[in-house]
Design a protein around this motif. Structure first.
Motif, PDB file in Angstrom:
ATOM      1  N   PRO A  19      37.440 -16.549  39.313  1.00 46.68           N
ATOM      2  CA  PRO A  19      36.942 -16.837  38.062  1.00 46.68           C
ATOM      3  C   PRO A  19      37.137 -18.344  37.582  1.00 46.68           C
ATOM      4  O   PRO A  19      36.684 -18.895  36.895  1.00 46.68           O
ATOM      5  N   GLY A  20      37.935 -19.229  38.515  1.00 50.04           N
ATOM      6  CA  GLY A  20      38.350 -20.362  38.399  1.00 50.04           C
ATOM      7  C   GLY A  20      39.234 -20.814  37.171  1.00 50.04           C
ATOM      8  O   GLY A  20      39.704 -19.881  36.392  1.00 50.04           O
ATOM      9  N   ASN A  21      39.229 -22.003  36.957  1.00 48.05           N
ATOM     10  CA  ASN A  21      40.100 -22.534  35.612  1.00 48.05           C
ATOM     11  C   ASN A  21      41.483 -22.141  35.657  1.00 48.05           C
ATOM     12  O   ASN A  21      42.220 -21.630  34.648  1.00 48.05           O
ATOM     13  N   GLY A  22      42.289 -21.887  36.787  1.00 50.60           N
ATOM     14  CA  GLY A  22      43.478 -21.124  36.840  1.00 50.60           C
ATOM     15  C   GLY A  22      43.877 -19.854  36.743  1.00 50.60           C
ATOM     16  O   GLY A  22      45.067 -19.389  36.706  1.00 50.60           O
ATOM     17  N   ARG A  23      42.807 -19.143  36.578  1.00 49.83           N
ATOM     18  CA  ARG A  23      42.954 -17.859  36.505  1.00 49.83           C
ATOM     19  C   ARG A  23      43.148 -16.956  37.871  1.00 49.83           C
ATOM     20  O   ARG A  23      42.665 -17.506  38.761  1.00 49.83           O
ATOM     21  N   LYS A  24      43.783 -15.821  37.559  1.00 43.31           N
ATOM     22  CA  LYS A  24      44.038 -15.017  38.710  1.00 43.31           C
ATOM     23  C   LYS A  24      42.937 -14.621  39.431  1.00 43.31           C
ATOM     24  O   LYS A  24      41.917 -14.082  38.731  1.00 43.31           O
ATOM     25  N   ALA A  25      42.584 -14.568  40.519  1.00 43.37           N
ATOM     26  CA  ALA A  25      41.538 -14.187  41.492  1.00 43.37           C
ATOM     27  C   ALA A  25      41.626 -12.326  41.282  1.00 43.37           C
ATOM     28  O   ALA A  25      42.905 -11.832  41.102  1.00 43.37           O
ATOM     29  N   VAL A  26      40.539 -11.976  41.180  1.00 37.86           N
ATOM     30  CA  VAL A  26      40.420 -10.584  41.101  1.00 37.86           C
ATOM     31  C   VAL A  26      39.889  -9.811  42.329  1.00 37.86           C
ATOM     32  O   VAL A  26      38.801 -10.348  43.156  1.00 37.86           O
ATOM     33  N   VAL A  27      40.530  -8.823  43.139  1.00 37.25           N
ATOM     34  CA  VAL A  27      40.368  -8.237  44.332  1.00 37.25           C
ATOM     35  C   VAL A  27      39.940  -6.829  43.992  1.00 37.25           C
ATOM     36  O   VAL A  27      40.471  -6.224  43.289  1.00 37.25           O
ATOM     37  N   PHE A  28      38.743  -6.686  44.472  1.00 40.11           N
ATOM     38  CA  PHE A  28      37.946  -5.151  44.552  1.00 40.11           C
ATOM     39  C   PHE A  28      38.209  -4.663  46.036  1.00 40.11           C
ATOM     40  O   PHE A  28      37.773  -4.962  46.856  1.00 40.11           O
ATOM     41  N   THR A  29      38.700  -3.406  45.841  1.00 39.88           N
ATOM     42  CA  THR A  29      38.868  -2.678  47.022  1.00 39.88           C
ATOM     43  C   THR A  29      37.649  -1.823  47.368  1.00 39.88           C
ATOM     44  O   THR A  29      36.769  -1.849  46.508  1.00 39.88           O
ATOM     45  N   GLY A  30      37.559  -1.575  48.515  1.00 39.46           N
ATOM     46  CA  GLY A  30      35.935  -0.459  48.966  1.00 39.46           C
ATOM     47  C   GLY A  30      35.865   0.678  48.181  1.00 39.46           C
ATOM     48  O   GLY A  30      34.745   0.873  47.528  1.00 39.46           O
ATOM     49  N   TYR A  31      37.060   1.256  47.540  1.00 35.18           N
ATOM     50  CA  TYR A  31      36.904   2.397  46.608  1.00 35.18           C
ATOM     51  C   TYR A  31      36.380   2.233  45.392  1.00 35.18           C
ATOM     52  O   TYR A  31      35.718   2.804  44.708  1.00 35.18           O
ATOM     53  N   THR A  32      36.819   1.096  45.063  1.00 39.06           N
ATOM     54  CA  THR A  32      36.350   0.281  43.816  1.00 39.06           C
ATOM     55  C   THR A  32      34.834  -0.003  43.402  1.00 39.06           C
ATOM     56  O   THR A  32      34.281   0.459  42.761  1.00 39.06           O
ATOM     57  N   ILE A  33      34.341  -0.508  44.754  1.00 36.75           N
ATOM     58  CA  ILE A  33      32.884  -0.957  44.760  1.00 36.75           C
ATOM     59  C   ILE A  33      32.138   0.311  45.184  1.00 36.75           C
ATOM     60  O   ILE A  33      31.078   0.388  44.651  1.00 36.75           O
ATOM     61  N   THR A  34      32.462   1.249  46.263  1.00 41.66           N
ATOM     62  CA  THR A  34      31.617   2.201  46.471  1.00 41.66           C
ATOM     63  C   THR A  34      32.503   3.293  47.166  1.00 41.66           C
ATOM     64  O   THR A  34      33.391   2.821  47.826  1.00 41.66           O
ATOM     65  N   LYS A  35      32.259   4.471  46.772  1.00 42.20           N
ATOM     66  CA  LYS A  35      32.850   5.768  47.279  1.00 42.20           C
ATOM     67  C   LYS A  35      32.180   6.296  48.562  1.00 42.20           C
ATOM     68  O   LYS A  35      32.665   7.106  49.109  1.00 42.20           O
ATOM     69  N   ALA A  36      30.885   5.771  48.745  1.00 43.13           N
ATOM     70  CA  ALA A  36      30.223   6.097  50.056  1.00 43.13           C
ATOM     71  C   ALA A  36      30.815   6.478  51.031  1.00 43.13           C
ATOM     72  O   ALA A  36      30.656   7.627  52.035  1.00 43.13           O
ATOM     73  N   PRO A  37      31.518   5.462  51.619  1.00 42.04           N
ATOM     74  CA  PRO A  37      31.856   5.244  53.149  1.00 42.04           C
ATOM     75  C   PRO A  37      32.845   6.493  53.356  1.00 42.04           C
ATOM     76  O   PRO A  37      32.836   7.341  54.467  1.00 42.04           O
ATOM     77  N   VAL A  38      33.766   6.840  52.733  1.00 40.07           N
ATOM     78  CA  VAL A  38      34.839   7.809  52.533  1.00 40.07           C
ATOM     79  C   VAL A  38      34.191   9.090  52.430  1.00 40.07           C
ATOM     80  O   VAL A  38      34.396   9.936  53.175  1.00 40.07           O
ATOM     81  N   THR A  39      33.265   9.243  51.560  1.00 35.49           N
ATOM     82  CA  THR A  39      32.499  10.621  51.511  1.00 35.49           C
ATOM     83  C   THR A  39      31.733  10.772  52.545  1.00 35.49           C
ATOM     84  O   THR A  39      31.623  11.959  53.289  1.00 35.49           O
ATOM     85  N   LEU A  40      31.024   9.918  53.209  1.00 38.59           N
ATOM     86  CA  LEU A  40      30.235  10.065  54.409  1.00 38.59           C
ATOM     87  C   LEU A  40      30.905  10.491  55.732  1.00 38.59           C
ATOM     88  O   LEU A  40      30.763  11.119  56.400  1.00 38.59           O
TER      89      LEU A  40
END
Length: 176
Positions: free
Chosen positions: A31-52
């Motif tokens: 987000p810039g301005n000295g804020r901490k970067a946010v990391v999204f894991t695959g399971y946060t983004i989509t559960k489809a790969p594990v289900t498939l």
């Protein structure tokens, strides 16, 4: 018999790769301005790969118990699951509004610009999808060559039922 092992290895590799994609970084947002970067894991983004992957491995296990026609049908299903995993890995790229919906600190109201970078998880999902599709295709093409699961346990058709009971009484297994 060799093709069954290849299909098994590809299915296990697909499960491992697609499962690993759930825990690795899919997208990181700064987000810039000295804020901490946010990391999204695959399971946060989509559960489809594990289900498939889980559905594909279950279908591969069922092929071991099935006849040739059902093996081909299930192999085709596994190939389609692999293609779907490839499509998910290539198509799921969350944009700014979607990321801000998941994490409000990335909203445009809070920050002017969010820089995104792609993590390794989509590549693992892509490789897992290709492995799953390959397992399905090999299963379809070689289904007639697979060993039947019940060959070992079928009884001798020449043996009379009374002979089998005598064998059991003697402590022998008539199915061997």
């Amino acid at each position: 018999m060799r093709f069954q092992r290849i299909v098994d290895l590809l299915a296990v590799a697909a499960l491992a790769l697609l499962g690993l994609s759930a825990y690795l970084t899919w997208v990181s947002a700064d987000p810039g301005n000295g804020r901490k970067a946010v990391v999204f894991t695959g399971y946060t983004i989509t559960k489809a790969p594990v289900t498939l992957a889980l559905a594909g491995v279950v279908a591969i296990v069922v092929t071991k118990l099935a006849g040739t026609v059902l093996r081909r049908v299930l192999g085709g299903l596994v190939a389609l699951l692999g293609v779907a995993a490839v499509a998910v890995s290539l198509g799921v790229r969350p944009d700014g509004p979607e990321l801000s919906r998941l994490r409000p600190e990335l909203s445009e109201a809070v920050t002017d610009q969010v820089r995104q970078s792609l993590g390794p998880a989509p590549w693992f999902a892509l490789a897992g999808g290709v492995a799953l599709a390959a397992a399905g295709l090999i299963a379809v093409l070689t289904a007639q060559r697979w060993r039947r699961p019940t060959e070992r346990y079928e009884r001798d058709p020449a043996a009379a039922p009374a002979d089998q009971w005598k064998a059991i009484d003697a402590g022998e297994d008539p199915t061997l």
